[in-house]
Design a protein around this motif. Structure first.
Motif, PDB file in Angstrom:
ATOM      1  N   GLY A 144      -9.337  43.320   5.945  1.00 18.86           N
ATOM      2  CA  GLY A 144      -8.707  44.522   6.485  1.00 18.86           C
ATOM      3  C   GLY A 144      -9.645  45.370   7.306  1.00 18.86           C
ATOM      4  O   GLY A 144      -9.280  46.469   7.732  1.00 18.86           O
ATOM      5  N   GLU A 145     -10.864  44.876   7.534  1.00 19.84           N
ATOM      6  CA  GLU A 145     -11.837  45.617   8.329  1.00 19.84           C
ATOM      7  C   GLU A 145     -11.876  45.046   9.733  1.00 19.84           C
ATOM      8  O   GLU A 145     -11.892  43.827   9.935  1.00 19.84           O
ATOM      9  N   ASP A 146     -11.874  45.900  10.718  1.00 24.38           N
ATOM     10  CA  ASP A 146     -11.827  45.485  12.122  1.00 24.38           C
ATOM     11  C   ASP A 146     -13.005  44.590  12.457  1.00 24.38           C
ATOM     12  O   ASP A 146     -14.154  44.886  12.134  1.00 24.38           O
ATOM     13  N   GLY A 147     -12.683  43.483  13.120  1.00 22.81           N
ATOM     14  CA  GLY A 147     -13.732  42.596  13.596  1.00 22.81           C
ATOM     15  C   GLY A 147     -14.437  41.796  12.526  1.00 22.81           C
ATOM     16  O   GLY A 147     -15.450  41.161  12.796  1.00 22.81           O
ATOM     17  N   ASP A 148     -13.916  41.817  11.291  1.00 23.67           N
ATOM     18  CA  ASP A 148     -14.585  41.099  10.204  1.00 23.67           C
ATOM     19  C   ASP A 148     -13.808  39.828   9.875  1.00 23.67           C
ATOM     20  O   ASP A 148     -12.901  39.833   9.057  1.00 23.67           O
ATOM     21  N   SER A 149     -14.136  38.756  10.550  1.00 25.89           N
ATOM     22  CA  SER A 149     -13.477  37.473  10.296  1.00 25.89           C
ATOM     23  C   SER A 149     -14.379  36.519   9.532  1.00 25.89           C
ATOM     24  O   SER A 149     -13.983  35.404   9.213  1.00 25.89           O
ATOM     25  N   LYS A 150     -15.608  36.950   9.238  1.00 28.84           N
ATOM     26  CA  LYS A 150     -16.548  36.068   8.550  1.00 28.84           C
ATOM     27  C   LYS A 150     -16.421  36.141   7.033  1.00 28.84           C
ATOM     28  O   LYS A 150     -17.005  35.332   6.323  1.00 28.84           O
ATOM     29  N   GLU A 151     -15.680  37.141   6.529  1.00 27.67           N
ATOM     30  CA  GLU A 151     -15.516  37.306   5.087  1.00 27.67           C
ATOM     31  C   GLU A 151     -14.045  37.194   4.713  1.00 27.67           C
ATOM     32  O   GLU A 151     -13.157  37.511   5.509  1.00 27.67           O
ATOM     33  N   LYS A 152     -13.828  36.772   3.490  1.00 29.31           N
ATOM     34  CA  LYS A 152     -12.490  36.705   2.917  1.00 29.31           C
ATOM     35  C   LYS A 152     -12.493  37.405   1.567  1.00 29.31           C
ATOM     36  O   LYS A 152     -13.526  37.504   0.893  1.00 29.31           O
ATOM     37  N   ILE A 153     -11.343  37.902   1.170  1.00 24.09           N
ATOM     38  CA  ILE A 153     -11.138  38.405  -0.180  1.00 24.09           C
ATOM     39  C   ILE A 153     -10.294  37.375  -0.916  1.00 24.09           C
ATOM     40  O   ILE A 153      -9.179  37.065  -0.503  1.00 24.09           O
ATOM     41  N   ILE A 154     -10.849  36.842  -1.983  1.00 23.86           N
ATOM     42  CA  ILE A 154     -10.147  35.831  -2.789  1.00 23.86           C
ATOM     43  C   ILE A 154      -9.772  36.482  -4.113  1.00 23.86           C
ATOM     44  O   ILE A 154     -10.647  36.974  -4.839  1.00 23.86           O
ATOM     45  N   ILE A 155      -8.494  36.504  -4.411  1.00 20.45           N
ATOM     46  CA  ILE A 155      -7.995  37.116  -5.642  1.00 20.45           C
ATOM     47  C   ILE A 155      -7.476  35.998  -6.539  1.00 20.45           C
ATOM     48  O   ILE A 155      -6.555  35.264  -6.171  1.00 20.45           O
ATOM     49  N   CYS A 156      -8.094  35.876  -7.707  1.00 20.14           N
ATOM     50  CA  CYS A 156      -7.729  34.811  -8.643  1.00 20.14           C
ATOM     51  C   CYS A 156      -7.296  35.413  -9.972  1.00 20.14           C
ATOM     52  O   CYS A 156      -7.756  36.487 -10.364  1.00 20.14           O
ATOM     53  N   ARG A 157      -6.420  34.686 -10.658  1.00 12.81           N
ATOM     54  CA  ARG A 157      -5.987  35.111 -11.990  1.00 12.81           C
ATOM     55  C   ARG A 157      -6.128  33.938 -12.956  1.00 12.81           C
ATOM     56  O   ARG A 157      -5.696  32.824 -12.669  1.00 12.81           O
ATOM     57  N   LYS A 158      -6.747  34.218 -14.090  1.00 10.37           N
ATOM     58  CA  LYS A 158      -6.939  33.193 -15.120  1.00 10.37           C
ATOM     59  C   LYS A 158      -5.679  33.086 -15.970  1.00 10.37           C
ATOM     60  O   LYS A 158      -5.132  34.096 -16.423  1.00 10.37           O
ATOM     61  N   LYS A 159      -5.255  31.878 -16.210  1.00  9.38           N
ATOM     62  CA  LYS A 159      -4.052  31.655 -17.001  1.00  9.38           C
ATOM     63  C   LYS A 159      -4.366  31.577 -18.487  1.00  9.38           C
ATOM     64  O   LYS A 159      -5.468  31.188 -18.887  1.00  9.38           O
TER      65      LYS A 159
END
Length: 597
Positions: free
Chosen positions: A572-587
């Motif tokens: 969600g930050e302008d010009g920031d395509s080198k990072e990702k936010i990964i959201i995981c949930r443990k079952k």
């Protein structure tokens, strides 16, 4: 060799320079071809012989390879790798060395998923969890039978209830804390913000202090009391495994505002007072040390301590002498509680710096903040005279101190007041983004949070208004910014993520990472870090991973193999395509592997 028209390809003299050059080039090409063919063949053979998909995922790459981790046996349900009772016999009894961290070598690390106990239920949510938890989640009967008379806890039906008692506060922890506040008025006005409780029991003292705006690290070893720390974390109270033995505690110097021991049975005056020297190191100038239990009030209590009044008198006098030699002054005393205050007066430390003094002053070349597998020394760490605002009397009161640039920023590589404020603002913005992606943040679904590689504690500061607490972890290999975290009124610890963390399984609701694999992948194998995250994360808990796109596929592949569900989001930050936010949930899953260790 002839051309299609019947003419020789190599016309001219076979011994001519041109002929020799062409022959050399041909030989070189053949050699290179043979070498590359050998590498290709060797790679094929290695792939055929090595069937460990997990090992091939140790170095992230662009190709996803499905992976699945087996379940550990049911005997591993409460596995703490670096404080494993199965390995105690390998280590000495002297000063309880066997209770310290002793991590297994790489070839003994587990490659399986630690299972929950039979009948495990999702934890009771805060604030109700402070008073009760599911018995099947922490199924330990010994502590219940031994400590129920002291009102630590009581089993009732399917639950453990926590009435708020303790060895030294049988009338309830609230009454005990009220008395302590009368002895230490600074606990009421925001002066005291961070505390450490050594030998914490089930952390009722630390739990009660939360109502008074004081954040406590409740510390206890894994010993015969069975899972004191696990009970604390199940209740939603900050705690970690630890013992004062032969190594420094994993905290920087001059950090805590208050240290507490309620009949913790630590022999403060033995071994040259080395345990009290460690409390002196981690306690901020102007900070308080509160002791209840032997030898305080020995005149009235000695009969119940399996000792004599003379022995207790001698022990108390030795304690007073040792505290005086460390620039502690008796601050207040009533009934079973005595409180000493660590002096902020430079003249006192100058006076005890003479060569004849004991304990001697630590050498200047000994880093007072070094605390990761650093042996305890028979010397006293004196406050650094260059810091004028390190003492408890000088540091801003809570909550002002949370956003005030600490003086010790100057010790952090690249640290500055401006950089601190930029970091503070950045994390406010990032947490707003996180809450949109994970609305459970700020609800009772998330209570115990760990920031696995913080800088200044900005993530924790941005969450301060929500009903949760954050354990801030600073890598033992990173720039030492943990003093800044404590100066802000937050709590944290040093750690090396190539090893297991000092906690029980299933103790955190949310794990946050910010570029951890980018920073540590050259040292720590991703597979083992992810398996450790799975061990300490509660079922239905979340991992919020901010990481380079390069590692994203490997993270989601390993997470899927651990039965997590994951999704990728933009920062969600302008010009920031080198990072990702990964959201995981443990079952939540139930064990099927019932074989023994």
């Amino acid at each position: 060799m002839k051309h299609k028209h019947g003419k020789s390809i190599f016309s001219g003299d076979r011994n001519s320079p041109a002929m020799i050059s062409k022959a050399l080039i041909l030989c070189m090409l053949c050699g290179v071809s043979f070498y590359l063919g050998g590498i290709y063949s060797s790679s094929q053979n290695n792939d055929e012989n090595d069937t460990s998909v997990e090992d091939r995922l140790a170095i992230p790459g662009p190709v996803r390879v499905p992976v699945s981790f087996p379940e550990c046996s049911i005997d591993f349900q409460d596995y703490t790798p670096c404080t494993d009772p199965q390995r105690w016999k390998k280590f000495g009894l002297y000063r309880l060395t066997f209770l310290e961290r002793h991590c297994p070598p790489a070839f003994e690390k587990l490659g399986c998923l630690v299972p929950p106990p039979d009948g495990y239920k999702l934890p009771i949510r805060w604030p109700k969890s402070r008073d009760e938890c599911w018995y099947r989640n922490v199924p330990f009967d010994w502590i219940n039978k031994q400590k129920s008379s002291q009102h630590w806890l009581r089993k009732q039906g399917e639950k453990f209830l926590f009435p708020g008692g303790g060895t030294m506060f049988r009338n309830g922890v609230s009454q005990y804390v009220n008395l302590m506040q009368e002895l230490i008025p600074e606990m009421k006005d925001g002066t005291v913000r961070t505390a450490i409780d050594t030998g914490c029991g089930v952390a009722s003292w630390g739990g009660d202090l939360l109502d008074h705006g004081i954040l406590t690290v409740s510390l206890a070893p894994r010993d015969n009391h069975e899972a004191q720390v696990q009970f604390a974390l199940e209740r939603g109270i900050p705690a970690m495994l630890g013992v004062i033995s032969t190594q420094r505690l994993p905290f920087p110097s001059n950090s805590f505002d208050l240290a507490h021991c309620s009949r913790c049975l630590i022999p403060w005056t033995e071994f040259g007072g080395i345990y009290l020297l460690e409390i002196h190191r981690i306690l901020r100038p102007g900070g308080f040390w509160a002791l209840s239990g032997p030898p305080v009030n020995y005149e009235q209590r000695w009969r119940g301590w399996n000792t004599t009044i003379e022995e207790q008198r001698v022990d108390y006098e030795k304690l007073e002498l040792l505290l005086t030699s460390l620039c502690f002054d008796l601050y207040s005393k009533r009934d079973d509680i005595a409180v000493w205050r660590k002096s902020s007066d430079a003249a006192c430390y100058k006076r005890i710096s003479s060569p004849e003094s004991y304990p001697p002053r630590c050498d200047d070349d000994m880093d007072p903040d070094a605390a990761w597998y650093v042996p305890l020394r028979y010397c006293a760490v004196h406050p650094n005279s260059k810091y004028k605002k390190l003492g408890l009397e000088m540091i801003p009161k809570w909550p002002v101190r949370l956003h005030s640039p600490p003086e010790r920023l100057s010790e952090v590589r690249g640290g500055s007041d401006g950089g601190f404020r930029i970091d503070d603002a950045m994390w406010m913005t990032r947490v707003e983004r996180y809450r949109k992606l994970l609305p459970e943040i700020g609800t009772n679904q998330i209570r115990n949070v760990m920031d696995m590689n913080t800088l200044y504690g900005g993530f924790a500061a941005a969450l301060i208004e929500y009903p949760l607490w954050v354990m801030n972890v600073v890598s033992s290999y990173a720039s030492n910014s943990l003093p800044v975290v404590f100066d802000r009124g937050l709590i944290g610890t040093y750690h090396d993520w190539c090893e297991a963390f000092s906690t029980y399984p299933r103790t955190y609701d949310l794990l946050h990472l910010d570029g951890l694999f980018t920073a540590e992948s050259h040292r720590c194998e991703m597979k083992h870090v992810m398996l450790e995250m799975d061990r300490i994360l509660r079922p239905n808990g979340y991992a919020l991973i901010r990481e380079s796109s390069y590692f994203a596929d490997a993270i989601t592949t390993l997470a899927t193999g651990m039965r997590w569900s994951c999704r990728e989001e933009d920062t969600g930050e302008d010009g920031d395509s080198k990072e990702k936010i990964i959201i995981c949930r443990k079952k939540l899953w139930q064990v099927s592997n019932r074989s023994s260790r």
